[in-house]
Design a protein around this motif. Structure first.
Motif, PDB file in Angstrom:
ATOM      1  N   ALA A 256      18.297  44.136  11.801  1.00 39.09           N
ATOM      2  CA  ALA A 256      18.511  42.809  11.906  1.00 39.09           C
ATOM      3  C   ALA A 256      19.992  42.042  11.721  1.00 39.09           C
ATOM      4  N   ASP A 257      20.785  42.515  10.687  1.00 37.91           N
ATOM      5  CA  ASP A 257      22.072  42.379  10.447  1.00 37.91           C
ATOM      6  C   ASP A 257      22.954  42.572  11.721  1.00 37.91           C
ATOM      7  N   GLN A 258      22.729  43.771  12.609  1.00 39.39           N
ATOM      8  CA  GLN A 258      23.750  44.130  13.501  1.00 39.39           C
ATOM      9  C   GLN A 258      23.207  43.224  14.776  1.00 39.39           C
ATOM     10  N   ILE A 259      22.082  42.941  14.906  1.00 41.85           N
ATOM     11  CA  ILE A 259      21.598  41.848  16.023  1.00 41.85           C
ATOM     12  C   ILE A 259      22.169  40.394  15.739  1.00 41.85           C
ATOM     13  N   ALA A 260      22.343  40.232  14.219  1.00 50.06           N
ATOM     14  CA  ALA A 260      22.890  38.885  13.905  1.00 50.06           C
ATOM     15  C   ALA A 260      24.488  38.886  14.369  1.00 50.06           C
ATOM     16  N   ALA A 261      24.927  40.117  13.971  1.00 53.70           N
ATOM     17  CA  ALA A 261      26.329  40.010  13.853  1.00 53.70           C
ATOM     18  C   ALA A 261      26.814  40.110  15.274  1.00 53.70           C
ATOM     19  N   LEU A 262      26.217  40.903  16.251  1.00 56.19           N
ATOM     20  CA  LEU A 262      26.311  40.949  17.675  1.00 56.19           C
ATOM     21  C   LEU A 262      26.379  39.583  18.349  1.00 56.19           C
ATOM     22  N   HIS A 263      25.375  38.758  17.953  1.00 59.90           N
ATOM     23  CA  HIS A 263      24.964  37.369  18.291  1.00 59.90           C
ATOM     24  C   HIS A 263      26.776  36.585  18.506  1.00 59.90           C
ATOM     25  N   SER A 264      27.428  36.702  17.570  1.00 61.68           N
ATOM     26  CA  SER A 264      28.742  36.041  17.539  1.00 61.68           C
ATOM     27  C   SER A 264      29.695  36.537  18.600  1.00 61.68           C
ATOM     28  N   ARG A 265      29.355  37.712  19.380  1.00 69.93           N
ATOM     29  CA  ARG A 265      30.351  38.369  20.108  1.00 69.93           C
ATOM     30  C   ARG A 265      30.041  37.989  21.623  1.00 69.93           C
ATOM     31  N   LEU A 266      28.716  37.580  21.731  1.00 67.12           N
ATOM     32  CA  LEU A 266      28.148  37.343  23.066  1.00 67.12           C
ATOM     33  C   LEU A 266      28.572  36.088  23.513  1.00 67.12           C
ATOM     34  N   ARG A 267      28.615  36.122  25.166  1.00 65.18           N
ATOM     35  CA  ARG A 267      28.814  34.832  25.627  1.00 65.18           C
ATOM     36  C   ARG A 267      28.013  34.710  27.054  1.00 65.18           C
ATOM     37  N   PRO A 268      27.494  33.555  27.338  1.00 63.15           N
ATOM     38  CA  PRO A 268      26.517  33.297  28.510  1.00 63.15           C
ATOM     39  C   PRO A 268      27.216  34.165  29.614  1.00 63.15           C
TER      40      PRO A 268
END
Length: 513
Positions: A256-268
Motif C-alpha cells: 500500500a505504501d508503494q502504491i501511495a508513493a507511486l501516485h505522486s509520480r503519475l500523470r494523466p
C-alpha cells in the motif's frame, strides 16, 4: 487484460455451510471448462483453414518454413498450451476434491471433472492430427517456447502423453464411471453435458481410426524427436500450485505504501502494465505482462495537467466556452463522467480506466495496482494529444469485454485494445501506432508486445514511450522492488510462469486444501 475473468473464480475455496458459495464455485468451474473448450475449438478450426502452415498430408518434397510461418506456428502452439495448462490444473484440482466422495454426492462436480479430462484429451488429438503431417512443423513445435517457459522437444513429450496407451485406458475407465453415475442434467449443466457427449463421440471415433491412438506407430517418431515427458513449465507442480494457490486479496507484492508513493509520480495518460502471479486470467495471453490500463487521474489532476494555451484553444474549437477539459468530458460523456466521480467501495477515488471481464470500467489506483509487478510508461506526446486520447477512452466506457480477443471490432474490447484504440493516430491527431501481431488469424497487441516494442525501439525515432517506474515482484523476498530500465527492457523475454523460476517460497501466498 483480464482474459477469461471467470478463471478467477475457479479455485476460490467453498465452505460447505454456504450453499451459494458452493453454487458459485460450481458455476465458475463449469464456465472455465467451457471457455477453454471454446478456445481450443477455435484454434484447431483455424489450423484447419491454414494448409499452408499445417498441410493435411506429408509434403512430397522437404520444405523450409519462412520465419513468419514459424512464428505463427509458435504463437498458435503457445496459445494452445495455455488452454491445456488451464485444463490440466483444473483436472488435478478437481481430481483431488473428488477423492473420497461418492459420485452421487455432486453430479455437477463430477461432470466438470470428467469434462476437463475429455476436453484436454480430445483437442490434444485434434492438434496432433493437424500438426503432425509435416516434419518441418514438428521441428518448429519442438523448439523452445520461451514465452511460456517450455524447453526444447516439448512437442515430443506432448505426443508421448496423449498418444500413450495409459491415457486411452484412463478414458475408457472414466467413461464407464460417468455412464454409471447419475446423469448431470438441468439448466446449469446442459452445455456441459452436451460437450461431454460430443467429446466422447470424437474420442471413440478416434480410437477406431487408423493409428491415431496406436502408440506403437508413433513410438519411433517420438523417440526420434527426443520427446521429454516435460509438457508444461517446470515440473515443480505448476498445475497443482495453480489449482490450489493464488495471491489472495491483500497479499499482493506491491505494498500500500508503494502504491501511495507511486501516485505522486503519475500523470494523466500514463500507461500501466500489471502482472498478478498465479491468477489464471493470465492464461491465453503470451508472455510475462498480461494486463494494461490507463491512468486518467481525478478531476483535479486533469484540470491542472490539461490547462495549457494549446488545449484551451482546442477546447474553444470544441465549443467549450469555459475552455476546461473537465467540461468537455462532462458534456460529451455525462453518464461515464458521473460514474468516474464516485469513489469505490473502499472510498478510494477512481483514477484508472481499464478493460476487464466486467467490461470497460473505472477503478481506483489502489485496486488496480494490487498486483505483483507493475510498470508505468509515459507516451512521448503533447498534452493536447494525451487529452484527446483521454477523451477517446471515455467513449469506450461501458463496452463489454472481448473474450474473442479481436481488434477488428470496436463493440467489445480487451485491455490492450482500450489502450491501443485510445492512443492510435487519427485524422488531425498524432498518436501511438504499435504494430499488431496476428495470432490464430486475429490482429492483436499484447501487453508483453508493448514492452517488446519499447525494448526494440529504445533510443530510436520509433520509441513511443518513456519508463516512469518498474516494480519487479520478488517472491523470495515477499515484496515488489523498484528495478531499473535494463531489467524492464528484458522483462518481456521472461517466461510467463517466471515466478516458478524463483526459489520456492510460500509466504505471501495462500495454499488451500
Amino acid at each position: 487484460m483480464a482474459f477469461f475473468l471467470s478463471f478467477f473464480l475457479i479455485f476460490a475455496p467453498a465452505h460447505a455451510a454456504f450453499a451459494d458459495e458452493e453454487t458459485r464455485r460450481e458455476e465458475g468451474e463449469t464456465a472455465a471448462i467451457l471457455n477453454a473448450r471454446e478456445g481450443l475449438a477455435d484454434i484447431v478450426a483455424y489450423m484447419a483453414t491454414r494448409p499452408d502452415l499445417f498441410p493435411p498430408r506429408a509434403p512430397t518434397k522437404k520444405r523450409v518454413l519462412t520465419p513468419a510461418q514459424s512464428q505463427e506456428i509458435r504463437d498458435i502452439w503457445g496459445r494452445f498450451l495455455d488452454y491445456q495448462l488451464m485444463l490440466d490444473a483444473s483436472w488435478r484440482y478437481l481430481s483431488e476434491s473428488e477423492r473420497g466422495r461418492e459420485k452421487s454426492e455432486n453430479a455437477v462436480r463430477y461432470a466438470t471433472h470428467y469434462a476437463a479430462f475429455l476436453t484436454r484429451y480430445r483437442y490434444a488429438l485434434e492438434f496432433i492430427r493437424l500438426a503432425d503431417a509435416d516434419p518441418a512443423v514438428r521441428i518448429v513445435l519442438n523448439e523452445p517456447v520461451t514465452e511460456i517457459g517450455l524447453p526444447e522437444r516439448s512437442y515430443g513429450g506432448f505426443k508421448y502423453r496423449f498418444l500413450h496407451v495409459a491415457i486411452a485406458t484412463e478414458f475408457t475407465s472414466l467413461s464407464a464411471a460417468y455412464a454409471a453415475a447419475p446423469a448431470s442434467s438441468g439448466g446449469k449443466t446442459t452445455s456441459l453435458s452436451q460437450a461431454i457427449r460430443e467429446d466422447e463421440r470424437y474420442l471413440w471415433r478416434a480410437g477406431r481410426a487408423h493409428g491415431l491412438l496406436n502408440t506403437l506407430r508413433n513410438a519411433g517418431q517420438v523417440v526420434q524427436e527426443g520427446g521429454s515427458r516435460l509438457v508444461f513449465p517446470l515440473q515443480k507442480g505448476v498445475s497443482e500450485w495453480m489449482g490450489q494457490t493464488r495471491v489472495a486479496s491483500g497479499e499482493h507484492l506491491m505494498s500500500a505504501d508503494q502504491i501511495a508513493a507511486l501516485h505522486s509520480r503519475l500523470r494523466p495518460g500514463d500507461i500501466l502494465l500489471e502482472r498478478r502471479e498465479w491468477y489464471l486470467s493470465n492464461i491465453g495471453l503470451p508472455g510475462f505482462w498480461p494486463h494494461a490500463a490507463l491512468y486518467i487521474g481525478d478531476a483535479e489532476e486533469r484540470s491542472a495537467y490539461f490547462d495549457t494555451p494549446e488545449i484551451r484553444a482546442w477546447l474553444k474549437e470544441q465549443g467549450m466556452v469555459d475552455e476546461r477539459f473537465e467540461t468537455l468530458l462532462q458534456t460529451r460523456y455525462p453518464h461515464a463522467y458521473r460514474l468516474s466521480q464516485q469513489p469505490d467501495e473502499a472510498g478510494a477515488m477512481l483514477r484508472i480506466i481499464e478493460a476487464i471481464g466486467k467490461g470497460v470500467i473505472f477503478t481506483s489506483l489502489e485496486h488496480s495496482l494490487a498486483a505483483d509487478s507493475v510498470a508505468v510508461l509515459r507516451p512521448r506526446l503533447s498534452r493536447l494529444e494525451i487529452a484527446q486520447a483521454m477523451l477517446k477512452s471515455f467513449d469506450y466506457f461501458g463496452r463489454p469485454y472481448d473474450f474473442n480477443f479481436d481488434f477488428r471490432t470496436d463493440g467489445q474490447l480487451v485491455c490492450t485494445e482500450l489502450v491501443f484504440k485510445s492512443y492510435r493516430s487519427e485524422e488531425g491527431r498524432q498518436g501511438l501506432d504499435w504494430p499488431l501481431n496476428v495470432i490464430a488469424g486475429r490482429p492483436v497487441l499484447t501487453a508483453n508486445n508493448i514492452v517488446r516494442h519499447f525494448d526494440e525501439t529504445w533510443q530510436t525515432p520509433a520509441q513511443y514511450l518513456d519508463l516512469v517506474a518498474f516494480f519487479d515482484g520478488n517472491v523470495r523476498a515477499g515484496r515488489a522492488e523498484e528495478s531499473d530500465l535494463e531489467n524492464f527492457r528484458a522483462s518481456w523475454r521472461r517466461p510467463k510462469w517466471h515466478i516458478l523460476m524463483q526459489e520456492d517460497r510460500r509466504q505471501g501466498s495462500e495454499v488451500r486444501d
